[in-house]
Design a protein around this motif. Structure first.
Motif, mmCIF file in Angstrom:
data_model
loop_
_atom_site.group_PDB
_atom_site.id
_atom_site.type_symbol
_atom_site.label_atom_id
_atom_site.label_comp_id
_atom_site.label_asym_id
_atom_site.label_seq_id
_atom_site.Cartn_x
_atom_site.Cartn_y
_atom_site.Cartn_z
ATOM 1 N N ASN A 72 0.802 -1.225 0.000
ATOM 2 C CA ASN A 72 0.000 0.000 0.000
ATOM 3 C C ASN A 72 0.840 1.284 0.000
ATOM 4 O O ASN A 72 0.307 2.358 -0.232
ATOM 5 N N ASP A 73 2.151 1.164 0.248
ATOM 6 C CA ASP A 73 3.004 2.355 0.142
ATOM 7 C C ASP A 73 4.466 1.921 0.053
ATOM 8 O O ASP A 73 4.793 0.736 0.169
ATOM 9 N N LEU A 74 5.343 2.885 -0.141
ATOM 10 C CA LEU A 74 6.762 2.577 -0.328
ATOM 11 C C LEU A 74 7.397 2.012 0.930
ATOM 12 O O LEU A 74 8.295 1.164 0.866
ATOM 13 N N ALA A 75 6.947 2.462 2.104
ATOM 14 C CA ALA A 75 7.487 1.923 3.356
ATOM 15 C C ALA A 75 7.162 0.447 3.479
ATOM 16 O O ALA A 75 7.971 -0.344 3.981
ATOM 17 N N HIS A 76 5.984 0.071 3.023
ATOM 18 C CA HIS A 76 5.551 -1.326 3.060
ATOM 19 C C HIS A 76 6.474 -2.201 2.217
ATOM 20 O O HIS A 76 6.826 -3.323 2.591
ATOM 21 N N ILE A 77 6.890 -1.658 1.065
ATOM 22 C CA ILE A 77 7.746 -2.410 0.146
ATOM 23 C C ILE A 77 9.069 -2.790 0.797
ATOM 24 O O ILE A 77 9.605 -3.880 0.570
ATOM 25 N N SER A 78 9.610 -1.915 1.620
ATOM 26 C CA SER A 78 10.961 -2.091 2.159
ATOM 27 C C SER A 78 11.126 -3.372 2.976
ATOM 28 O O SER A 78 12.242 -3.861 3.145
ATOM 29 N N VAL A 121 11.468 -10.617 -6.240
ATOM 30 C CA VAL A 121 10.063 -10.426 -5.904
ATOM 31 C C VAL A 121 9.506 -9.283 -6.742
ATOM 32 O O VAL A 121 10.203 -8.301 -7.016
ATOM 33 N N GLY A 122 8.274 -9.453 -7.201
ATOM 34 C CA GLY A 122 7.577 -8.405 -7.936
ATOM 35 C C GLY A 122 6.725 -7.586 -6.974
ATOM 36 O O GLY A 122 6.015 -8.147 -6.141
ATOM 37 N N ILE A 123 6.829 -6.293 -7.079
ATOM 38 C CA ILE A 123 6.119 -5.390 -6.168
ATOM 39 C C ILE A 123 5.147 -4.514 -6.957
ATOM 40 O O ILE A 123 5.508 -3.945 -7.990
ATOM 41 N N ARG A 124 3.908 -4.388 -6.447
ATOM 42 C CA ARG A 124 2.903 -3.524 -7.071
ATOM 43 C C ARG A 124 2.267 -2.621 -6.026
ATOM 44 O O ARG A 124 2.014 -3.051 -4.900
ATOM 45 N N ILE A 125 2.029 -1.372 -6.406
ATOM 46 C CA ILE A 125 1.142 -0.475 -5.655
ATOM 47 C C ILE A 125 0.158 0.068 -6.688
ATOM 48 O O ILE A 125 0.425 1.080 -7.336
ATOM 49 N N PRO A 126 -0.948 -0.624 -6.893
ATOM 50 C CA PRO A 126 -1.877 -0.202 -7.947
ATOM 51 C C PRO A 126 -2.592 1.096 -7.602
ATOM 52 O O PRO A 126 -2.857 1.376 -6.427
ATOM 53 N N ILE A 130 -9.629 0.097 -4.058
ATOM 54 C CA ILE A 130 -10.067 -1.156 -3.429
ATOM 55 C C ILE A 130 -8.887 -1.994 -2.927
ATOM 56 O O ILE A 130 -8.823 -2.314 -1.735
ATOM 57 N N PRO A 131 -7.924 -2.384 -3.766
ATOM 58 C CA PRO A 131 -6.801 -3.171 -3.236
ATOM 59 C C PRO A 131 -5.967 -2.414 -2.216
ATOM 60 O O PRO A 131 -5.460 -3.012 -1.257
ATOM 61 N N LEU A 132 -5.828 -1.090 -2.401
ATOM 62 C CA LEU A 132 -5.033 -0.320 -1.439
ATOM 63 C C LEU A 132 -5.697 -0.304 -0.061
ATOM 64 O O LEU A 132 -5.022 -0.440 0.964
ATOM 65 N N GLU A 133 -7.017 -0.177 -0.021
ATOM 66 C CA GLU A 133 -7.724 -0.183 1.254
ATOM 67 C C GLU A 133 -7.687 -1.570 1.895
ATOM 68 O O GLU A 133 -7.576 -1.700 3.119
ATOM 69 N N ILE A 134 -7.764 -2.604 1.076
ATOM 70 C CA ILE A 134 -7.688 -3.971 1.606
ATOM 71 C C ILE A 134 -6.341 -4.201 2.289
ATOM 72 O O ILE A 134 -6.260 -4.670 3.426
ATOM 73 N N VAL A 135 -5.264 -3.874 1.591
ATOM 74 C CA VAL A 135 -3.916 -4.105 2.122
ATOM 75 C C VAL A 135 -3.653 -3.224 3.346
ATOM 76 O O VAL A 135 -3.037 -3.670 4.325
ATOM 77 N N LYS A 136 -4.145 -2.007 3.299
ATOM 78 C CA LYS A 136 -3.965 -1.095 4.435
ATOM 79 C C LYS A 136 -4.625 -1.644 5.689
ATOM 80 O O LYS A 136 -4.026 -1.653 6.776
ATOM 81 N N LEU A 137 -5.854 -2.140 5.560
ATOM 82 C CA LEU A 137 -6.558 -2.667 6.724
ATOM 83 C C LEU A 137 -5.980 -4.010 7.161
ATOM 84 O O LEU A 137 -5.870 -4.284 8.362
ATOM 85 N N MET A 138 -5.586 -4.830 6.211
ATOM 86 C CA MET A 138 -5.049 -6.148 6.537
ATOM 87 C C MET A 138 -3.665 -6.046 7.160
ATOM 88 O O MET A 138 -3.251 -6.895 7.937
ATOM 89 N N ASN A 139 -2.918 -5.000 6.773
ATOM 90 C CA ASN A 139 -1.556 -4.759 7.270
ATOM 91 C C ASN A 139 -0.584 -5.835 6.811
ATOM 92 O O ASN A 139 0.475 -6.011 7.408
ATOM 93 N N ASN A 140 -0.953 -6.563 5.776
ATOM 94 C CA ASN A 140 -0.078 -7.515 5.098
ATOM 95 C C ASN A 140 -0.256 -7.313 3.600
ATOM 96 O O ASN A 140 -1.332 -6.910 3.161
#
Length: 207
Positions: A72-78, A121-126, A130-140
């Motif tokens: 969901n963001d660049l910090a998550h990618i790290s 690993v392939g990284i996406r932040i679409p 919808i996917p951004l809110e899912i990942v943000k709430l799931m925290n994974n």
């Protein structure tokens, strides 16, 4: 039991519906969801049994796992990338969220999570709420794959109702976020020095 079919607003996703999706993922569910390119299929990266099931559905051998992570963001990618140099970070900051998949050398966390010796690993932040809110709430992250059509003329299915008919006995939940696209993300590989375009898709890579 057929999969749940859940309509979610593509611009302002309803929080209670996002929470319903996350609950399904936390229980080990497999979902189909929209992105800024084509519809994807995915599960919670941290649920190994779900990842194995996803591989089975997509007919992928676990040791040949070549899926992407939705963050969901660049910090998550790290957490999942071994290293992002300053020039690469500037490129990501400029282009994300967006229709790109960026390939990096994976951090030591990835093999531990997947129990597979994945060197990249392939990284996406679409650019899709919808996917951004899912990942943000799931925290994974979501570990994800594109949905392809068997039709030799139409490579990607764009109609969520049609996708539901194809996957209702394979997955647990299908999100209807409106019509999907039929052009996948542009894949850019950062593991060989200068960035290399491995697949030209929707995103225009200008660095």
């Amino acid at each position: 039991m057929p999969a749940e079919y859940l309509s979610i607003h593509p611009v302002t996703p309803e929080p209670r519906k996002i929470a319903r999706v996350v609950a399904q993922l936390k229980e080990g569910g497999i979902i189909v969801y929209p992105t800024d390119t084509i519809y994807g299929i995915g599960c919670d990266l941290m649920n190994r049994r779900s990842v194995e099931r996803l591989c089975y559905i997509m007919e992928i051998k676990p040791h040949k796992l070549d899926l992407s992570f939705i963050c969901n963001d660049l910090a998550h990618i790290s957490h999942y990338v071994k290293r992002i140099d300053t020039p690469e970070f500037k490129i990501l900051k400029k282009l994300l969220p967006g229709p790109f998949t960026f390939i990096f050398e994976s951090s030591s966390q990835v093999p531990k999570i997947l129990d597979v010796n994945k060197k990249t690993v392939g990284i996406r932040i679409p650019n899709h709420p919808i996917p951004l809110e899912i990942v943000k709430l799931m925290n994974n992250p979501l570990i994800t794959s594109s949905i392809k059509d068997d039709d030799h003329i139409k490579e990607y299915t764009t109609d969520p109702e049609e996708i539901y008919e194809d996957f209702k006995h394979k997955v647990d939940l299908v999100i209807d976020g409106g019509p999907g696209g039929n052009i996948p993300s542009t894949v850019v590989d950062f593991t060989e020095g200068a960035p290399q375009i491995k697949r030209q898709g929707l995103g225009q890579f200008d660095w």
